[in-house]
Structure formats: C-alpha cells, structure tokens
Scaffold this active site. Structure first.
Site, PDB file in Angstrom:
ATOM      1  N   HIS A   1      -5.804   2.942   1.183  1.00  0.00           N
ATOM      2  CA  HIS A   1      -4.952   3.988   1.948  1.00  0.00           C
ATOM      3  C   HIS A   1      -5.720   4.753   3.134  1.00  0.00           C
ATOM      4  O   HIS A   1      -4.963   4.875   3.970  1.00  0.00           O
ATOM      5  CB  HIS A   1      -4.581   5.108   0.594  1.00  0.00           C
ATOM      6  CG  HIS A   1      -4.146   4.566  -0.365  1.00  0.00           C
ATOM      7  ND1 HIS A   1      -3.132   3.547  -0.735  1.00  0.00           N
ATOM      8  CD2 HIS A   1      -4.388   4.838  -1.824  1.00  0.00           C
ATOM      9  CE1 HIS A   1      -3.137   3.225  -1.669  1.00  0.00           C
ATOM     10  NE2 HIS A   1      -3.351   3.965  -2.535  1.00  0.00           N
TER      11      HIS A   1
ATOM     12  N   ASP B   1       0.951  -1.191   0.135  1.00  0.00           N
ATOM     13  CA  ASP B   1       0.002  -0.153  -0.099  1.00  0.00           C
ATOM     14  C   ASP B   1       0.831   1.179  -0.147  1.00  0.00           C
ATOM     15  O   ASP B   1       1.553   1.417   0.835  1.00  0.00           O
ATOM     16  CB  ASP B   1      -0.824  -0.078   1.290  1.00  0.00           C
ATOM     17  CG  ASP B   1      -1.929   1.135   1.262  1.00  0.00           C
ATOM     18  OD1 ASP B   1      -1.620   2.392   0.955  1.00  0.00           O
ATOM     19  OD2 ASP B   1      -3.029   1.020   1.530  1.00  0.00           O
ATOM     20  N   HIS B   2       1.040   1.904  -1.049  1.00  0.00           N
ATOM     21  CA  HIS B   2       2.102   2.994  -1.238  1.00  0.00           C
ATOM     22  C   HIS B   2       2.062   3.954  -0.201  1.00  0.00           C
ATOM     23  O   HIS B   2       3.040   4.397   0.210  1.00  0.00           O
ATOM     24  CB  HIS B   2       2.341   3.415  -2.658  1.00  0.00           C
ATOM     25  CG  HIS B   2       1.355   4.258  -3.150  1.00  0.00           C
ATOM     26  ND1 HIS B   2       0.193   4.052  -3.490  1.00  0.00           N
ATOM     27  CD2 HIS B   2       1.630   5.786  -3.150  1.00  0.00           C
ATOM     28  CE1 HIS B   2      -0.230   5.433  -3.824  1.00  0.00           C
ATOM     29  NE2 HIS B   2       0.374   6.128  -3.504  1.00  0.00           N
TER      30      HIS B   2
END
Ligand code: BG6
Length: 484
Positions: free
Chosen positions: A240, A177-178
């Site tokens: 996010h 999950d950047h």
C-alpha cells in the site's frame, strides 16, 4: 452529486473461498452494492465455490443472513437484495481434488465475461490455476483475481508469478492492492495530472520533503498468527505505502492506460535507494487503554515483528534527487488517518525579514477519513502595525465540495471488481511491479533480521516510538500530528 453508473457486460464470476472472511466481509457486500446501484446487468451470475457443503439454495440464504446483519440500514433494499441473491449459485469444491470441478465447468457460459476470484491463501493459487486449466476453464479472455500477500519475499513472489504464468497471460491476472481502489488514492492522479498548478513545482527543486502516514487504531488481535510473520513492512509498506509513493513520485504517464501507468510506477520502485539502518525505526505497541500488548495479541512473547515502522526513503531520479520521502505506518496509534503531505521549500529570499513568521507551504492530501485537500499558505495578519505573516489553510473537503457523504463513496472492492469485469488493469499491480517492490524490501528486512534487532515499545494511542520523532528532528523537520 450522484455518480454515473455504467452497467458492465454480463459475467460469470466464481469466488473460490466463498465462505471465507474476505468474501463475506468485502467481496459479496461490494457486489451487492454495485447491484443496488444498478451496475450489474441482468444475466450476471456469481458462483460460490468452497469446501463447505452448501447448495444453490442454502448459500444464498447464508449470504442473506450475513448481509442482513452487516449492511447499514440505508443500503437495505428488499427488492435489490432478492435480485442479488437470485444471481448466486454454489458448487462445493475440492481445490486439490476432482470433486466439484466438472459441475463448475458446466456452469460457465462461453459467451460472457468469465472471472475467477482466488479468495484463498496463496498456497492454493497453483492448484486453482492448474485445475482451471485441466477443466478447460482458462479460456483466452477469462480473468483471475488474486489478493495480497503476493509472496513473502522476492523468491516466493517470483514463484507465485511463475505458477500463475504457467496457465494465464499477464493481461488475465488482476493482483489487488485495495489501496488503489480507494477513491482518494485515484484522486492523487487527478490532482497531479488534471491540474497545471502543481506539476511544475512537483520536484526536488521546490519540494523539501514528503510525508506519507497510514496510522491505524486497531491492533492485530484475531489475526496475530498472520501478522506476526509479516509485520508492518510486509503488511503495509511493501504494497500500500509503496503504491502511494509511486503515485506521488511517478512521471506523468503518456495516457491513463494500464501499462502506461504501471510502467511509470515501476520506474519509481526501481529508482528507490536501499534504506540505511539508521533511517528506520521499528516499534511494537505496549499494553494500555484497556488493550493487550502486541506480544500478547501475537501470542508470541519473543516476537521481534514490528507493528509500527517509520523510514526515510530516497528516489534516485532527476525529479527527486535530494528530496526525502518519510513513510510511517502503525497499529494502535492515536487516530485512524491516512495522509500524504508535500512540504515545499521556503521562498529563496524573504522580503519581510525572518522574524515575520514566514512558513513553508504544505499540501496535505487526506486519504481517509474526511477525504480532502488542505493547502497551507502564508498571508498577512489583518490589522495595522506592520507586516506580520500568518499561515492559513485553504481547506477543501471532498464531501462538501462534491455534496457526497461517506456512504456515496464506493468501497475500493466495488471499483476494483467492476474493473476486473471491464477488463481494465490500470489499478492492479503487474507482476514485475510486485517483484521490484520485494527486491527493495528484502534487503531492508534481512538487515534487521541479521542484527536480531528488537522493535522499540510504544504506548498505544501515541504516534509511535520516540525514535521515530528523532528520524525527522535530526533532519530539522517534524512529523505532522496524527489526528482524526
Ligand atoms: C490490509 C492490511 O491490507 O490493509 C491490514 O493487511 C490493514 O493490516 C489494512 O489494517 C488497512 O486498510 P484500510 O483500508 O483500513 O486502510
């Protein structure tokens, strides 16, 4: 301030889908920048694997032209670029067939870290996992990296987890999950657990409410096909925004270790109440400011997918019972900004009288851009004539405080890929976390789908539909302004 660079162990990294968008835009530039910073050891090798018929010579040439075009001038360094390109090799591969696999297997070195980046659609994860197994490449210590979307709902996420689990242990699976790789997101943990100041107040007794905003100015043009099947809930909230919520709401983990942190996040997700339909507002951007509407961008005039969502969530735990979390995210909004704001309760009794301007304290953590922290405090307005109170910000920008510029802040992918090589899963989602997030999300989506609800239109460049404002107004609260 110059950041410390600790070289990682030697590795063989294979990027499946090496010619795709993610590899070209994110993974390869991130690896180059780590090389430029001196973090890649001498023997580190990167092998591209995809269907296109490149060779060990033509692929690096292709990567060179992409990096030449996209790297900012201050990151171009001929020596570093040559060194980086010298690490690259390429094997044309048929993910579903046999072609290329024996060649790839023969290139992997047994005595270095082996990592496989699945930069392909999730429908190919199973084939890749199985081929790695058949060709003896899923060694006990190798790692695989997968990207979102990790499933479309709970059922598909479970199926994906089961597919990967058939050939890899959980400690080998790195789900990206950047947002967790962003410096400022990691800073949430430092702020909370590295200071004594905030934690005693970090609960429903002192916190009135929390706002989490991730606003974007971009639309979905160019990726409307994917987006229209997802919408803001699946694209941003399920992953996010929930990660942000977890970092804000979780109990202090006993150590900064992968499972200690992930256990605490999981508890938050499980403690989330179902969200009532009245507590959700969905929107679609209209045409304007020279841009097409969502419906045009999605090429689906009948679409009921949301490009904006605002909702009120509750975490049923001792710490948070009664403190709402307001989440909002959308495309084509007024500014690109991500922020978490914690609004504290008013003092129980004002010795100055209500008319003197007492305001509540707000701790606003700006995640991007202009990363920093702002704490609104109440002080006396200078001058004679009684005690008038005024609100002022204690304002700290990370760039000023640390002497860094945006350029010095590592991109999320740089941090995350290096963590894969180091074997540190703290900033990656565990399978049960992803499933719990879908278990919360699914009924919310099912409810609006069953009502065939149409999202409300909002003007591009605004802060979303009018009703989103009402979501807070009716609770006697206000959203913070969306501004750059
Ligand atoms: C991605 C979403 O995961 O995150 C995109 O699919 C979104 O729709 C992007 O634009 C936002 O990331 P960032 O790093 O630009 O805030």
């Amino acid at each position: 301030m110059v950041s410390r660079v600790i070289p990682v162990d030697t590795f063989d990294l294979v990027i499946f889908g090496a010619t795709g968008d993610l590899a070209t835009r994110k993974i390869l530039p991130a690896l180059y920048r780590r090389d430029l910073a001196g973090q890649l050891p001498e023997g580190a090798r990167i092998t591209g694997a995809a269907r296109t018929e490149f060779t060990d010579d033509t692929w690096p040439a292709e990567v060179r032209s992409v990096l030449d075009e996209t790297l900012p001038a201050d990151q171009r360094d001929t020596v570093a670029l040559d060194r980086f390109l010298g690490r690259l090799g390429y094997v044309p591969i048929d993910v579903r067939g046999e072609a290329g696999w024996p060649e790839l297997a023969a290139r992997m070195r047994a005595d270095v870290v082996q990592a496989y980046y699945f930069s392909v659609g999730p429908s190919l994860f199973g084939d890749l996992a199985q081929r790695l197994h058949v060709h003896g490449m899923n060694t006990a210590e190798c790692r695989i990296v997968v990207e979102k979307p990790f499933g479309h709902d709970l059922e598909t996420a479970r199926a994906l987890n089961a597919t990967l689990a058939a050939h890899f242990d959980e400690h080998q699976i790195y789900r990206i999950d950047h947002y967790l790789g962003k410096e400022t997101v990691q800073n949430l943990m430092a702020i909370r657990f590295g200071n004594m100041l905030f934690e005693p107040l970090w609960n429903a007794q002192y916190v009135d409410h929390i706002q989490i905003t991730v606003a974007e100015t971009v639309g979905v043009a160019g990726r409307g096909g994917y987006y229209d099947k997802s919408g803001a809930m699946r694209d941003m909230v399920q992953n996010h925004m929930m990660q942000l919520l977890c970092l804000i709401a979780m109990e202090p983990p006993y150590a900064f270790e992968p499972d200690a942190v992930r256990d605490e996040k999981l508890k938050v997700i499980r403690a989330l109440d179902p969200v009532q339909p009245a507590d959700i507002v969905r929107g679609q951007y209209a045409a304007g400011n020279g841009h097409a509407s969502y419906l045009d961008d999605a090429e689906n005039p009948a679409s009921r997918t949301e490009s904006f969502i605002a909702l009120k969530a509750h975490v049923s735990s001792w710490r948070w019972k009664g403190t709402p979390f307001y989440l909002r995210t959308g495309k084509r909004m007024r500014a690109r900004t991500s922020e978490i704001a914690i609004t504290f309760k008013d003092p129980p009794h004002s010795i100055f009288g209500a008319q003197e301007g007492q305001k509540s304290n707000v701790l606003a953590i700006r995640l991007q851009p202009n990363e920093g922290i702002k704490l609104k405090v109440t002080i006396k307005e200078p001058g004679p004539g009684g005690m008038r109170l005024v609100e002022v910000p204690l304002d700290m920008s990370f760039a000023e405080a640390l002497g860094t510029s945006d350029r010095d802040i590592a991109d999320a992918y740089e941090r995350l890929i290096m963590d894969v090589i180091r074997g540190n899963q703290t900033l990656f989602m565990r399978g049960d976390e992803v499933e719990a997030a879908w278990a919360w999300t699914d009924p919310i989506i099912a409810a609006w789908e069953s009502r065939e609800e149409v999202p409300q239109s909002y003007d591009p460049g605004s802060s979303g539909p009018e009703d989103a404002l009402m979501l807070m107004h009716r609770d006697g609260r206000r959203w913070r302004e969306v501004k750059p």
